[in-house]
Scaffold this motif. Structure first.
Motif, PDB file in Angstrom:
ATOM      1  N   CYS A  13       0.830  -1.202   0.000  1.00 46.08           N
ATOM      2  CA  CYS A  13       0.000   0.000   0.000  1.00 46.08           C
ATOM      3  C   CYS A  13       0.869   1.259   0.000  1.00 46.08           C
ATOM      4  O   CYS A  13       0.653   2.186  -0.785  1.00 46.08           O
ATOM      5  CB  CYS A  13      -0.929  -0.033   1.213  1.00 46.08           C
ATOM      6  SG  CYS A  13      -2.130   1.304   1.291  1.00 46.08           S
ATOM      7  N   LEU A  14       1.868   1.296   0.856  1.00 45.94           N
ATOM      8  CA  LEU A  14       2.775   2.448   0.916  1.00 45.94           C
ATOM      9  C   LEU A  14       3.589   2.600  -0.363  1.00 45.94           C
ATOM     10  O   LEU A  14       3.842   3.715  -0.816  1.00 45.94           O
ATOM     11  CB  LEU A  14       3.691   2.331   2.124  1.00 45.94           C
ATOM     12  CG  LEU A  14       3.034   2.682   3.452  1.00 45.94           C
ATOM     13  CD1 LEU A  14       3.880   2.197   4.620  1.00 45.94           C
ATOM     14  CD2 LEU A  14       2.780   4.175   3.545  1.00 45.94           C
ATOM     15  N   LEU A  15       3.988   1.486  -0.973  1.00 39.43           N
ATOM     16  CA  LEU A  15       4.720   1.566  -2.240  1.00 39.43           C
ATOM     17  C   LEU A  15       3.840   2.126  -3.349  1.00 39.43           C
ATOM     18  O   LEU A  15       4.300   2.928  -4.168  1.00 39.43           O
ATOM     19  CB  LEU A  15       5.259   0.188  -2.635  1.00 39.43           C
ATOM     20  CG  LEU A  15       6.472  -0.279  -1.847  1.00 39.43           C
ATOM     21  CD1 LEU A  15       6.788  -1.739  -2.183  1.00 39.43           C
ATOM     22  CD2 LEU A  15       7.676   0.599  -2.143  1.00 39.43           C
ATOM     23  N   LEU A  16       2.568   1.725  -3.372  1.00 40.42           N
ATOM     24  CA  LEU A  16       1.637   2.278  -4.357  1.00 40.42           C
ATOM     25  C   LEU A  16       1.479   3.783  -4.156  1.00 40.42           C
ATOM     26  O   LEU A  16       1.424   4.548  -5.119  1.00 40.42           O
ATOM     27  CB  LEU A  16       0.288   1.574  -4.265  1.00 40.42           C
ATOM     28  CG  LEU A  16       0.275   0.131  -4.749  1.00 40.42           C
ATOM     29  CD1 LEU A  16      -1.033  -0.553  -4.352  1.00 40.42           C
ATOM     30  CD2 LEU A  16       0.482   0.065  -6.248  1.00 40.42           C
ATOM     31  N   CYS A  17       1.426   4.196  -2.913  1.00 40.39           N
ATOM     32  CA  CYS A  17       1.348   5.627  -2.609  1.00 40.39           C
ATOM     33  C   CYS A  17       2.600   6.346  -3.101  1.00 40.39           C
ATOM     34  O   CYS A  17       2.518   7.396  -3.730  1.00 40.39           O
ATOM     35  CB  CYS A  17       1.165   5.828  -1.104  1.00 40.39           C
ATOM     36  SG  CYS A  17       1.056   7.564  -0.595  1.00 40.39           S
ATOM     37  N   HIS A  18       3.728   5.781  -2.821  1.00 48.45           N
ATOM     38  CA  HIS A  18       5.000   6.390  -3.220  1.00 48.45           C
ATOM     39  C   HIS A  18       5.075   6.569  -4.739  1.00 48.45           C
ATOM     40  O   HIS A  18       5.647   7.544  -5.229  1.00 48.45           O
ATOM     41  CB  HIS A  18       6.158   5.527  -2.721  1.00 48.45           C
ATOM     42  CG  HIS A  18       7.503   6.096  -3.006  1.00 48.45           C
ATOM     43  ND1 HIS A  18       7.976   7.246  -2.413  1.00 48.45           N
ATOM     44  CD2 HIS A  18       8.480   5.682  -3.823  1.00 48.45           C
ATOM     45  CE1 HIS A  18       9.179   7.505  -2.864  1.00 48.45           C
ATOM     46  NE2 HIS A  18       9.511   6.572  -3.726  1.00 48.45           N
ATOM     47  N   ARG A  19       4.477   5.658  -5.482  1.00 47.40           N
ATOM     48  CA  ARG A  19       4.503   5.715  -6.950  1.00 47.40           C
ATOM     49  C   ARG A  19       3.475   6.688  -7.523  1.00 47.40           C
ATOM     50  O   ARG A  19       3.546   7.032  -8.691  1.00 47.40           O
ATOM     51  CB  ARG A  19       4.263   4.316  -7.520  1.00 47.40           C
ATOM     52  CG  ARG A  19       5.396   3.380  -7.235  1.00 47.40           C
ATOM     53  CD  ARG A  19       5.112   2.017  -7.776  1.00 47.40           C
ATOM     54  NE  ARG A  19       6.188   1.101  -7.420  1.00 47.40           N
ATOM     55  CZ  ARG A  19       6.034  -0.189  -7.295  1.00 47.40           C
ATOM     56  NH1 ARG A  19       4.860  -0.757  -7.513  1.00 47.40           N
ATOM     57  NH2 ARG A  19       7.055  -0.949  -6.954  1.00 47.40           N
ATOM     58  N   HIS A  20       2.513   7.086  -6.723  1.00 42.76           N
ATOM     59  CA  HIS A  20       1.478   8.008  -7.193  1.00 42.76           C
ATOM     60  C   HIS A  20       1.886   9.425  -6.814  1.00 42.76           C
ATOM     61  O   HIS A  20       2.075   9.727  -5.636  1.00 42.76           O
ATOM     62  CB  HIS A  20       0.129   7.646  -6.560  1.00 42.76           C
ATOM     63  CG  HIS A  20      -1.031   8.293  -7.220  1.00 42.76           C
ATOM     64  ND1 HIS A  20      -1.286   9.646  -7.116  1.00 42.76           N
ATOM     65  CD2 HIS A  20      -1.992   7.785  -8.006  1.00 42.76           C
ATOM     66  CE1 HIS A  20      -2.362   9.931  -7.805  1.00 42.76           C
ATOM     67  NE2 HIS A  20      -2.819   8.812  -8.363  1.00 42.76           N
ATOM     68  N   GLN A  21       1.982  10.293  -7.784  1.00 47.06           N
ATOM     69  CA  GLN A  21       2.525  11.640  -7.583  1.00 47.06           C
ATOM     70  C   GLN A  21       1.775  12.455  -6.533  1.00 47.06           C
ATOM     71  O   GLN A  21       2.378  13.220  -5.788  1.00 47.06           O
ATOM     72  CB  GLN A  21       2.531  12.384  -8.915  1.00 47.06           C
ATOM     73  CG  GLN A  21       3.234  13.711  -8.869  1.00 47.06           C
ATOM     74  CD  GLN A  21       3.327  14.346 -10.248  1.00 47.06           C
ATOM     75  OE1 GLN A  21       2.777  13.845 -11.215  1.00 47.06           O
ATOM     76  NE2 GLN A  21       4.026  15.448 -10.325  1.00 47.06           N
ATOM     77  N   GLN A  22       0.457  12.293  -6.413  1.00 54.46           N
ATOM     78  CA  GLN A  22      -0.328  13.108  -5.489  1.00 54.46           C
ATOM     79  C   GLN A  22      -0.482  12.488  -4.110  1.00 54.46           C
ATOM     80  O   GLN A  22      -0.949  13.141  -3.186  1.00 54.46           O
ATOM     81  CB  GLN A  22      -1.716  13.359  -6.078  1.00 54.46           C
ATOM     82  CG  GLN A  22      -1.696  14.191  -7.337  1.00 54.46           C
ATOM     83  CD  GLN A  22      -3.075  14.308  -7.928  1.00 54.46           C
ATOM     84  OE1 GLN A  22      -3.796  13.324  -8.036  1.00 54.46           O
ATOM     85  NE2 GLN A  22      -3.445  15.516  -8.304  1.00 54.46           N
ATOM     86  N   CYS A  23      -0.104  11.251  -3.928  1.00 50.09           N
ATOM     87  CA  CYS A  23      -0.333  10.553  -2.662  1.00 50.09           C
ATOM     88  C   CYS A  23       0.678  10.970  -1.592  1.00 50.09           C
ATOM     89  O   CYS A  23       1.885  10.986  -1.830  1.00 50.09           O
ATOM     90  CB  CYS A  23      -0.261   9.042  -2.880  1.00 50.09           C
ATOM     91  SG  CYS A  23      -0.652   8.100  -1.382  1.00 50.09           S
ATOM     92  N   VAL A  24       0.143  11.289  -0.401  1.00 52.18           N
ATOM     93  CA  VAL A  24       1.019  11.647   0.718  1.00 52.18           C
ATOM     94  C   VAL A  24       0.707  10.845   1.982  1.00 52.18           C
ATOM     95  O   VAL A  24       1.442  10.915   2.962  1.00 52.18           O
ATOM     96  CB  VAL A  24       0.958  13.163   1.025  1.00 52.18           C
ATOM     97  CG1 VAL A  24       1.566  13.967  -0.119  1.00 52.18           C
ATOM     98  CG2 VAL A  24      -0.455  13.609   1.329  1.00 52.18           C
ATOM     99  N   SER A  25      -0.408  10.078   1.967  1.00 49.31           N
ATOM    100  CA  SER A  25      -0.745   9.231   3.117  1.00 49.31           C
ATOM    101  C   SER A  25      -1.686   8.112   2.672  1.00 49.31           C
ATOM    102  O   SER A  25      -2.251   8.166   1.577  1.00 49.31           O
ATOM    103  CB  SER A  25      -1.403  10.055   4.231  1.00 49.31           C
ATOM    104  OG  SER A  25      -2.680  10.512   3.828  1.00 49.31           O
ATOM    105  N   VAL A  26      -1.811   7.098   3.527  1.00 52.80           N
ATOM    106  CA  VAL A  26      -2.701   5.975   3.222  1.00 52.80           C
ATOM    107  C   VAL A  26      -3.499   5.579   4.454  1.00 52.80           C
ATOM    108  O   VAL A  26      -3.064   5.783   5.591  1.00 52.80           O
ATOM    109  CB  VAL A  26      -1.936   4.730   2.699  1.00 52.80           C
ATOM    110  CG1 VAL A  26      -1.139   5.052   1.452  1.00 52.80           C
ATOM    111  CG2 VAL A  26      -1.037   4.131   3.759  1.00 52.80           C
ATOM    112  N   ASN A  27      -4.668   5.011   4.203  1.00 54.28           N
ATOM    113  CA  ASN A  27      -5.446   4.307   5.210  1.00 54.28           C
ATOM    114  C   ASN A  27      -5.375   2.840   4.816  1.00 54.28           C
ATOM    115  O   ASN A  27      -5.624   2.498   3.655  1.00 54.28           O
ATOM    116  CB  ASN A  27      -6.908   4.770   5.215  1.00 54.28           C
ATOM    117  CG  ASN A  27      -7.036   6.246   5.482  1.00 54.28           C
ATOM    118  OD1 ASN A  27      -6.339   6.801   6.312  1.00 54.28           O
ATOM    119  ND2 ASN A  27      -7.919   6.894   4.759  1.00 54.28           N
TER     120      ASN A  27
END
Length: 64
Positions: A13-27
């Protein structure tokens, strides 16, 4: 929320966030075989009034 998907782990989940330019946090909601991953474009501290306490979800801010 940017996206809602299933993943196999919190790290995925965190890796997917890291790869998405707008993502800064996850639930992240762990499950037996698959887990829920929600990508967020904001961090909790930016909108504290929108936070809800949940025993089901874990919150992580993205690493850079």
């Amino acid at each position: 929320m940017i996206n809602h998907m299933t993943t196999s782990s919190d790290m995925e989940c965190l890796l997917l966030c890291h790869r998405h330019q707008q993502c800064v946090s996850v639930n992240y909601k762990p499950g037996e075989s698959t887990s829920v991953c929600e990508l967020n474009a904001v961090i909790a501290e930016d909108f504290p009034e929108d936070l809800t306490d949940s025993n089901d979800f874990d919150y992580y801010e993205s690493f850079v």
